[in-house]
Design an enzyme around this catalytic site. Structure first.
Site, PDB file in Angstrom:
ATOM      1  N   HIS A  12      27.914  -2.061  12.044  1.00 37.19           N
ATOM      2  CA  HIS A  12      28.637  -1.178  12.965  1.00 37.19           C
ATOM      3  C   HIS A  12      29.378  -2.012  14.021  1.00 37.19           C
ATOM      4  O   HIS A  12      29.091  -3.196  14.189  1.00 37.19           O
ATOM      5  CB  HIS A  12      27.658  -0.227  13.682  1.00 37.19           C
ATOM      6  CG  HIS A  12      26.723  -0.941  14.610  1.00 37.19           C
ATOM      7  ND1 HIS A  12      25.597  -1.603  14.171  1.00 37.19           N
ATOM      8  CD2 HIS A  12      26.749  -1.129  15.963  1.00 37.19           C
ATOM      9  CE1 HIS A  12      24.972  -2.160  15.195  1.00 37.19           C
ATOM     10  NE2 HIS A  12      25.656  -1.905  16.299  1.00 37.19           N
TER      11      HIS A  12
ATOM     12  N   ASP B 168      30.273  -1.653  18.277  1.00 41.94           N
ATOM     13  CA  ASP B 168      29.714  -0.876  19.387  1.00 41.94           C
ATOM     14  C   ASP B 168      30.786   0.005  20.014  1.00 41.94           C
ATOM     15  O   ASP B 168      31.924  -0.425  20.222  1.00 41.94           O
ATOM     16  CB  ASP B 168      29.108  -1.822  20.444  1.00 41.94           C
ATOM     17  CG  ASP B 168      27.839  -2.495  19.944  1.00 41.94           C
ATOM     18  OD1 ASP B 168      27.307  -2.087  18.891  1.00 41.94           O
ATOM     19  OD2 ASP B 168      27.371  -3.444  20.610  1.00 41.94           O
TER      20      ASP B 168
ATOM     21  N   HIS C  33      28.827  -5.963  13.233  1.00 41.27           N
ATOM     22  CA  HIS C  33      27.567  -6.717  13.209  1.00 41.27           C
ATOM     23  C   HIS C  33      26.477  -5.827  12.630  1.00 41.27           C
ATOM     24  O   HIS C  33      26.649  -4.611  12.490  1.00 41.27           O
ATOM     25  CB  HIS C  33      27.222  -7.239  14.614  1.00 41.27           C
ATOM     26  CG  HIS C  33      27.197  -6.204  15.689  1.00 41.27           C
ATOM     27  ND1 HIS C  33      28.336  -5.646  16.221  1.00 41.27           N
ATOM     28  CD2 HIS C  33      26.170  -5.595  16.329  1.00 41.27           C
ATOM     29  CE1 HIS C  33      28.019  -4.760  17.137  1.00 41.27           C
ATOM     30  NE2 HIS C  33      26.696  -4.701  17.217  1.00 41.27           N
TER      31      HIS C  33
ATOM     32  N   ARG D 182      10.572  -7.264  15.098  1.00 39.72           N
ATOM     33  CA  ARG D 182      11.542  -7.925  15.967  1.00 39.72           C
ATOM     34  C   ARG D 182      11.912  -6.978  17.103  1.00 39.72           C
ATOM     35  O   ARG D 182      11.947  -5.764  16.895  1.00 39.72           O
ATOM     36  CB  ARG D 182      12.793  -8.263  15.147  1.00 39.72           C
ATOM     37  CG  ARG D 182      13.972  -8.774  15.948  1.00 39.72           C
ATOM     38  CD  ARG D 182      15.154  -9.059  15.017  1.00 39.72           C
ATOM     39  NE  ARG D 182      16.265  -9.637  15.737  1.00 39.72           N
ATOM     40  CZ  ARG D 182      17.234  -8.930  16.297  1.00 39.72           C
ATOM     41  NH1 ARG D 182      17.237  -7.611  16.240  1.00 39.72           N
ATOM     42  NH2 ARG D 182      18.211  -9.542  16.935  1.00 39.72           N
TER      43      ARG D 182
HETATM   44  C1  LIG Z   1      25.275   5.737  12.061  1.00 42.21           C
HETATM   45  C2  LIG Z   1      25.719   5.077  13.110  1.00 42.21           C
HETATM   46  C3  LIG Z   1      25.498   5.485  14.550  1.00 42.21           C
HETATM   47  C4  LIG Z   1      25.928   4.255  15.298  1.00 42.21           C
HETATM   48  C5  LIG Z   1      27.084   3.741  14.474  1.00 42.21           C
HETATM   49  C6  LIG Z   1      26.499   3.796  13.056  1.00 42.21           C
HETATM   50  O1  LIG Z   1      27.471   3.782  12.049  1.00 42.21           O
HETATM   51  C7  LIG Z   1      25.552   2.597  12.890  1.00 42.21           C
HETATM   52  C8  LIG Z   1      24.758   2.233  14.122  1.00 42.21           C
HETATM   53  C9  LIG Z   1      24.773   3.219  15.286  1.00 42.21           C
HETATM   54  C10 LIG Z   1      24.874   2.538  16.643  1.00 42.21           C
HETATM   55  C11 LIG Z   1      23.643   1.776  17.083  1.00 42.21           C
HETATM   56  C12 LIG Z   1      23.836   1.193  18.449  1.00 42.21           C
HETATM   57  C13 LIG Z   1      24.540   2.087  19.436  1.00 42.21           C
HETATM   58  O2  LIG Z   1      23.639   2.965  20.001  1.00 42.21           O
HETATM   59  C14 LIG Z   1      25.685   2.902  18.798  1.00 42.21           C
HETATM   60  C15 LIG Z   1      26.363   3.765  19.867  1.00 42.21           C
HETATM   61  C16 LIG Z   1      26.553   1.973  18.098  1.00 42.21           C
HETATM   62  O3  LIG Z   1      27.539   1.505  18.509  1.00 42.21           O
HETATM   63  O4  LIG Z   1      26.041   1.738  16.814  1.00 42.21           O
HETATM   64  C17 LIG Z   1      25.219   3.656  17.579  1.00 42.21           C
HETATM   65  C18 LIG Z   1      26.302   4.424  16.793  1.00 42.21           C
HETATM   66  C19 LIG Z   1      26.523   5.779  17.327  1.00 42.21           C
HETATM   67  O5  LIG Z   1      25.610   6.592  17.486  1.00 42.21           O
HETATM   68  O6  LIG Z   1      27.696   6.005  17.635  1.00 42.21           O
HETATM   69  O1  LIG Z   2      19.153  -5.887  17.799  1.00 43.85           O
HETATM   70  C1  LIG Z   2      20.193  -6.502  17.706  1.00 43.85           C
HETATM   71  O2  LIG Z   2      20.251  -7.730  17.570  1.00 43.85           O
HETATM   72  C2  LIG Z   2      21.523  -5.773  17.713  1.00 43.85           C
HETATM   73  C3  LIG Z   2      21.442  -4.395  18.284  1.00 43.85           C
HETATM   74  C4  LIG Z   2      22.753  -3.694  18.226  1.00 43.85           C
HETATM   75  O3  LIG Z   2      23.679  -4.119  17.596  1.00 43.85           O
HETATM   76  C5  LIG Z   2      22.905  -2.431  18.965  1.00 43.85           C
HETATM   77  O4  LIG Z   2      21.908  -1.898  19.537  1.00 43.85           O
HETATM   78  O5  LIG Z   2      24.048  -1.937  18.991  1.00 43.85           O
HETATM   79 FE   LIG Z   3      25.558  -3.122  18.150  1.00 40.67          FE
END
Ligand SMILES: C=C1C[C@]23C[C@@]1(O)CC[C@H]2[C@@]12CC[C@H](O)[C@@](C)(C(=O)O1)[C@H]2[C@@H]3C(=O)O
Ligand SMILES: O=C(O)CCC(=O)C(=O)O
Ligand SMILES: [Fe+2]
Length: 358
Positions: free
Chosen positions: A235, A237, A291, A301
């Protein structure tokens, strides 16, 4: 009679074992997806998906923030390095960042204690005083194993952290210390990055308010079926920038020159990555890079992240013309992400907002 007593005893034992388990019930809840492994569908899909196995380890550009307290030319050099890494890597690590090892250590200790609580307590916790929905685990929208994240997280807005101080615990106190210091660092970095683009203003301080910035405490339990499932799926951020502190286990990987590379852990450093909103604001100059976290077969972890986000009504537009992206509010962006995740199982992100060329 004896039999039924035994049975209920066993059932009770089973229930209390389940209740006591800290790990979320991945296998039970996502049983259908795990069946893919039995019938051999997952491995062939995985091969097509992306090469998970051949990854080089790299050290991210390392920037010593002590230089910001130095002479004019040292300060300038430090700012130049921050901007350069944000353009070329979208990721870098910083040392002498102003967050004491003591706070980082206390934060990790409190986080570990929190995740040790039984699963049902984390799901229903009233004592924590975080808003409903702060505790998240797995991926409710996953339709195949590649969309499942083998992790649990507390996703807490800064306002909840400040409120939790009214019922002081070591956890709330430590989170407040962590959030205050890391938030200050995030604002300083955002100011440096915007100044390098020619903008001298309090812009980020005005738009990024505690209601929408948050701390995310991640735990990645050991995963017996790694690498068939990610700790956190690929994903970018959805923020301006993220500050991450990871433990010594490793597992964070990012895309560089079209290849996945893994980040060498350095518990003394903080990792900074550019999010989608900075990429849009800088008109593509700073990169929001994909990432993921690869789950570890044997070890759990932990990581802690801070996300710098604007209020939902903030309009994101690029700082120079012609703009690559259409203007959008943070609310529109979040809604689009949620819609896509629901529909396709993954986030499309910024490409949704490209200005069409015809
Ligand atoms: C299913 C998803 C929600 C997410 C984007 C993704 O495709 C994969 C990771 C999710 C995550 C994890 C970290 C953050 O909280 C977040 C906002 C992000 O950037 O990646 C969430 C995404 C989301 O809820 O928008
Ligand atoms: O745990 C990690 O190293 C990455 C976490 C992450 O990418 C996130 O929370 O958006
Ligand atoms: Fe992230």
């Amino acid at each position: 009679m004896v039999k039924s007593t035994n049975f209920s005893q066993q059932a009770n034992q089973k229930i209390s074992r389940e209740e006591e388990s800290a790990d979320p019930p991945f296998e039970e809840t996502y049983k259908k997806l795990f069946d893919e492994i039995r019938i051999g569908k997952a491995t062939s899909k995985m091969r097509n998906y992306q090469n998970l196995f051949v990854v080089e380890e790299c050290e991210l550009p390392l920037i010593d923030l002590e230089l910001l307290k130095g002479r004019e030319f040292e300060r300038e050099e430090c700012k130049r390095m921050i901007a350069q890494a944000s353009q070329e890597w979208g990721f870098f690590q910083v040392v002498n960042h102003g967050i004491s090892q003591d706070v980082l250590l206390k934060m990790r200790k409190e986080q570990m204690k929190l995740f040790k609580k039984p699963f049902h307590e984390k799901m229903n916790d009233k004592q924590l005083n975080f808003s409903a929905g702060s505790y998240r685990w797995g991926t409710p929208s996953a339709t195949c194993l590649q969309q499942l994240s083998w992790s649990e997280a507390f996703h807490v807005p800064l306002t909840d952290i400040s409120n939790s101080i009214h019922h002081p615990t070591t956890l709330s106190f430590t989170m407040e210390q962590f959030a205050t210091t890391v938030s200050e660092l995030a604002h300083n970095l955002a100011r440096i990055l915007s100044e390098r683009m020619g903008y001298k203003s309090k812009y980020f301080r005005e738009i990024c308010l505690p209601q929408t910035c948050y701390v995310r405490m991640n735990r990645y339990p050991a995963c017996p079926i790694s690498p068939q499932v990610f700790g956190l799926m690929p994903h970018t951020d959805s923020d301006f920038l993220t500050i991450l502190h990871q433990d010594e286990i490793g597992g964070l990987q990012l895309v560089r020159d079209g290849k996945w590379i893994s980040v060498k852990p350095n518990p003394e450093a903080l990792i900074i990555n550019i999010g989608d909103l900075f990429q849009a604001w800088s008109n593509g100059v700073y990169k929001s890079v994909e990432h993921r976290v690869v789950a570890n077969k044997a070890k759990e972890r932990f990581s802690t992240a801070f996300f710098l986000c604007p209020s939902y009504d903030t309009e994101i537009r690029s700082c120079f013309e012609p703009s690559v992206y259409k203007r959008f509010t943070f609310r529109e962006f979040r809604q689009q992400v949620q819609e896509d995740v629901k529909k396709y199982g993954y986030k499309v992100g910024l490409p949704r907002f490209l200005v069409s060329t015809h």
